[in-house]
Write a protein that holds these residues in place. Structure first.
Motif, PDB file in Angstrom:
ATOM      1  N   GLN A 153      50.573  39.309  40.066  1.00 16.77           N
ATOM      2  CA  GLN A 153      49.384  38.563  40.459  1.00 16.77           C
ATOM      3  C   GLN A 153      48.207  39.495  40.722  1.00 16.77           C
ATOM      4  OE1 GLN A 153      50.582  36.211  43.836  1.00 16.77           O
ATOM      5  NE2 GLN A 153      51.864  34.821  42.621  1.00 16.77           N
ATOM      6  N   GLU A 169      46.870  40.603  37.331  1.00 12.80           N
ATOM      7  CA  GLU A 169      46.191  39.506  36.633  1.00 12.80           C
ATOM      8  C   GLU A 169      44.840  39.195  37.255  1.00 12.80           C
ATOM      9  OE1 GLU A 169      49.058  36.391  36.745  1.00 12.80           O
ATOM     10  OE2 GLU A 169      50.213  37.153  35.025  1.00 12.80           O
ATOM     11  N   LYS A 170      44.713  39.410  38.542  1.00 14.71           N
ATOM     12  CA  LYS A 170      43.459  39.120  39.243  1.00 14.71           C
ATOM     13  C   LYS A 170      42.397  40.185  39.005  1.00 14.71           C
ATOM     14  CE  LYS A 170      41.582  38.123  43.845  1.00 14.71           C
ATOM     15  NZ  LYS A 170      41.899  37.933  45.290  1.00 14.71           N
ATOM     16  N   HIS A 171      42.809  41.466  38.922  1.00 14.53           N
ATOM     17  CA  HIS A 171      41.822  42.549  38.952  1.00 14.53           C
ATOM     18  C   HIS A 171      41.691  43.343  37.645  1.00 14.53           C
ATOM     19  CE1 HIS A 171      41.172  41.983  43.226  1.00 14.53           C
ATOM     20  NE2 HIS A 171      42.471  42.037  43.441  1.00 14.53           N
ATOM     21  N   GLN A 218      46.495  44.649  31.426  1.00 13.05           N
ATOM     22  CA  GLN A 218      47.562  44.147  32.278  1.00 13.05           C
ATOM     23  C   GLN A 218      48.938  44.562  31.760  1.00 13.05           C
ATOM     24  OE1 GLN A 218      47.065  39.896  32.745  1.00 13.05           O
ATOM     25  NE2 GLN A 218      44.896  40.122  33.306  1.00 13.05           N
TER      26      GLN A 218
END
Length: 339
Positions: free
Chosen positions: A298, A301-303, A309
């Motif tokens: 997570q 995927e967020k940053h 990724q």
């Protein structure tokens, strides 16, 4: 190797000393270096930092590698008072363990009152650990010139060091250049991501963008590194290592760039590595000591941009480091490929 053994080697009739490379991208390699060049390197560093005879220096790194050896040589060549402590992750933890190595005077630290050191060299791990303990952090702040080498100083550590009242430096160099050939300031208003080469050192770039070094006082000929760099007005900054590039589906991903972004958002230990892939050629892999791989996914995927990724997340008991505290990238790649 202990201090007595190195001093015996230094004072013998041979004009060379045996050292070993750090092994960050492979097995450590033996290398014979000339004592006269080590002395020249010592004088250059001490002159740059304004160190004088009688100033006190700390030896807290292994003497098997060039960084530890050069602390002794600087003391011998430039008349510094050398204090020695057994290499550890907490070199400032117990003043009563300090013993003077050169010359034979009384200890400067009596275990009750702190005094400042003129000069010390540490790897990032030692600095990180010292910053976490208030007493050690206080002693760290009193060092007049602290140089950090053997690995990259990340942004979080740089932010912690910026308010320090004395001079903190990140070094650039390698075994072949007899420790560092350039410094960049980490503390105070002079803090910068740009390295300033020492006198007589010239830097340039290859066609592939790798840093080249001419340092005739410490090594012969032109030294071509694997470090991708930018050069401007005689100074340079490091962008990453050429062999730390992941070529995934035609996109080149610099491992250090991915790690730099993620370290702004987590304190969980991790490395970015790679493994072979039939479809993409190579893919990004995260190695982490976190047992919560879903949380790490997570985070990424967020940053991270989608093409940065990781496609695989691997839990490991410990991350591989070299003896000098650098990420052992080859070993990390083996772990990434084995899972």
């Amino acid at each position: 190797m202990d201090l007595g053994a190195f001093l015996a080697e230094w004072h013998n009739a041979d004009d060379r000393v045996l050292v070993h490379t750090s092994g960050s991208t492979g097995q450590p390699k033996p290398l014979w270096v000339e004592k006269r060049r080590m002395e020249a390197s010592a004088r250059i560093t001490c002159r740059f930092l304004g160190l004088k005879p009688g100033d006190t220096a700390l030896l807290c790194m292994p003497l098997d590698y060039i960084a530890g050896k050069m602390m002794v040589v600087r003391s011998l060549t430039c008349g510094l008072h050398l204090l020695s402590v057994d290499p550890s992750g907490h070199p400032l933890s117990n003043p009563s363990l300090w013993r003077e190595a050169l010359p034979q005077n009384t200890s400067l630290w009596d275990g009750e009152s702190d005094v400042s050191l003129s000069f010390a060299a540490m790897v990032p791990m030692q600095v990180y650990n010292s910053l976490r303990v208030p007493e050690e952090r206080n002693r760290l702040m009193q060092i007049r010139h602290l140089i950090i080498g053997g690995g990259a100083v990340d942004e979080e550590m740089a932010r912690e060091l910026r308010p320090f009242p004395n001079a903190v430096w990140s070094t650039y160099g390698m075994t072949e250049t007899l420790s560092h050939i350039a410094l960049r300031r980490l503390s105070g208003p002079e803090a910068s991501e740009w390295y300033t080469p020492f006198e007589s050192v010239k830097v340039g770039l290859t066609d592939e963008g790798c840093l080249t070094i001419e340092a005739p006082a410490v090594c012969d000929g032109l030294l071509v590194t694997n470090d991708l760099a930018e050069v401007c007005d005689g100074r340079f900054r490091i962008l990453g290592r050429r062999d730390n590039v992941i070529c995934s589906g035609g996109v080149k991903i610099q491992i250090e760039d991915v790690e730099r972004v993620l370290r702004q958002f987590t304190h969980v230990p991790f490395f970015i590595s790679k493994r072979k892939d039939n479809k993409f050629g190579e893919v990004v892999v995260m190695l982490t000591t976190s047992g919560d791989l879903a949380a790490m996914r997570q985070l990424c995927e967020k940053h991270l941009p989608k093409y940065w990724q990781p496609r695989h997340y691997v839990n490991v008991d410990t991350l591989p480091f070299t003896e000098t505290g650098k990420p052992a990238r080859r070993e990390a790649e083996k772990l990434a490929s084995a899972h």
